[in-house]
Design an enzyme around this catalytic site. Structure first.
Site: not given
Length: 391
Positions: A69, A135
């Site tokens: 991400d 994250e």
């Protein structure tokens, strides 16, 4: 192949907490090369995609931990090619959102591990990947939950490499072996509003808040430690919800954050902060509410044999002696450290989250060399050739 893998990964617009095809791409690639893989989706309102893939079934298990991400790219017109999710190569650099944080290190470990498996059929141990699509966000249903899941399934990790962009000026100069903790505060000082011409009929919360902040921001929490810089408090927002010049506000609210080292805990800091607030509010006869939340405690690892071995590989490969550090923000290493020793080691951090995020192609090669050499040294390859990058 690391440049090809990176360009492909940049093409997935994997904004937190979405994989948007990135993890699925890696899953397919690893399965093609003999890895046993499992994709798990955790979370209800915000679904998070996670992958655990392993090649081999013996110890030690060397695991690469990372995230696909990325943060939003901002105005695409400010990027060199007006598309931050299409890799752009120019003058020996690759541009794109997530290049250094952290699709570049994923690409390097992918290439290193697949080349290692191809070139070495007699190694002892296992190579694994643990990847998530969350994250940069809440990190609730990502690495933390996936670690719990794989350990419940009987998997164990012996050593982890977290591929965060850790290096400062050149590849190899920094290895992170710990992180500072983080605690966020929201303080609301409650007074009595009124007309500025009649202050005797009101109780302005701002003078009290100013005195509180003056004391908090001037506190020397500590002087730092061998591996940690000093703990630090930063004010991030002040609000009175009042744009009128002749009104004394009813309530003054402030947000602040403390990044702290291993001399403190979130609980001791919260107690220290509230004592200061209480003293000032009692003096000014004001009420207050205080909310706080810690997203991460500080941690530090003693550099054990495996951590020192990794540092030695970096030095041999790149001819630079890395320093051990705990600087920067929080990362998923805070979850991994509960299961196994680890290092955080990746690309340069200076363009992470910025417009025109990029890495030098030569830096990708250096990172690939370190990852490959560490696998060679750790997984008991017999009759192995000289390490990559060495002269």
């Amino acid at each position: 192949m690391h440049t090809t893998y990176l360009k492909n990964l940049i093409g997935f617009e994997s904004l937190t907490p979405q994989s948007n095809g990135a993890i699925e791409y890696i899953d397919d690639l690893l399965k093609e090369h003999g890895f046993k893989t499992e994709v798990k989706i955790f979370g209800e309102t915000e679904q998070v995609t996670n992958l655990y893939a392993v090649y081999g079934n013996s110890k030690p298990n060397i695991c690469f931990v990372g995230h696909v991400d990325v943060v939003p790219a901002g105005d695409p017109n400010l990027w060199h090619n007006s598309n931050p999710f299409k890799a752009h190569e120019q003058e020996g650099k690759i541009y794109g959102r997530g290049t250094v944080d952290m699709k570049g290190s994923i690409a390097c470990f992918l290439a290193a591990s697949l080349d290692f498996i191809k070139n070495n059929t007699d190694f002892v141990g296992s190579i694994s990947f643990l990847l998530t699509s969350d994250e940069e966000g809440k990190a609730k249903h990502g690495t933390k939950e996936m670690l719990q899941y794989i350990y419940n399934q009987g998997h164990e990790i012996d050593f982890a490499i977290v591929g965060e962009p850790t290096c400062e000026k050149e590849i190899g100069d920094t290895i992170k072996i710990g992180r500072r903790g983080s605690i966020n505060f929201k303080l609301a000082v409650k007074g009595l509003g009124g007309h500025v011409a009649y202050p005797q009929k009101a109780n302005n919360p701002l003078p009290c808040l100013i005195r509180i902040l003056n004391e908090l921001t001037n506190i020397k929490l500590d002087k730092g430690t061998e591996f940690f810089q000093n703990s630090n408090l930063e004010v991030t927002n002040i609000d009175v919800d009042n744009n009128t010049t002749n009104v004394i506000p009813e309530t003054a609210t402030v947000h602040f954050n403390i990044r702290f080292n291993n001399l403190h805990s979130a609980e001791t800091l919260a107690k220290q902060v509230e004592e200061i607030i209480k003293q000032h509010c009692q003096k000014h006869k004001l009420d207050y509410t205080l909310e706080y939340n810690s997203s991460a405690d500080s941690f530090i690892q003693n550099p054990n044999d495996k951590i020192k071995e990794f540092a030695t590989i970096v030095e041999k490969t790149l001819n630079i002696k890395p320093k051990f550090s705990t600087s920067g923000g929080t990362s998923d290493a805070r979850f991994v450290k509960n299961y196994c020793p680890l290092v955080e080691f990746g690309l340069l951090s200076d363009t992470a989250h910025k417009i025109n995020e990029y890495t030098k192609i030569s830096d990708l090669q250096k990172l690939y060399d370190v990852y490959y050499n560490f696998l060679m040294e750790t997984l008991n390859v017999t009759g192995s050739p000289p390490l990559l990058g060495m002269t």
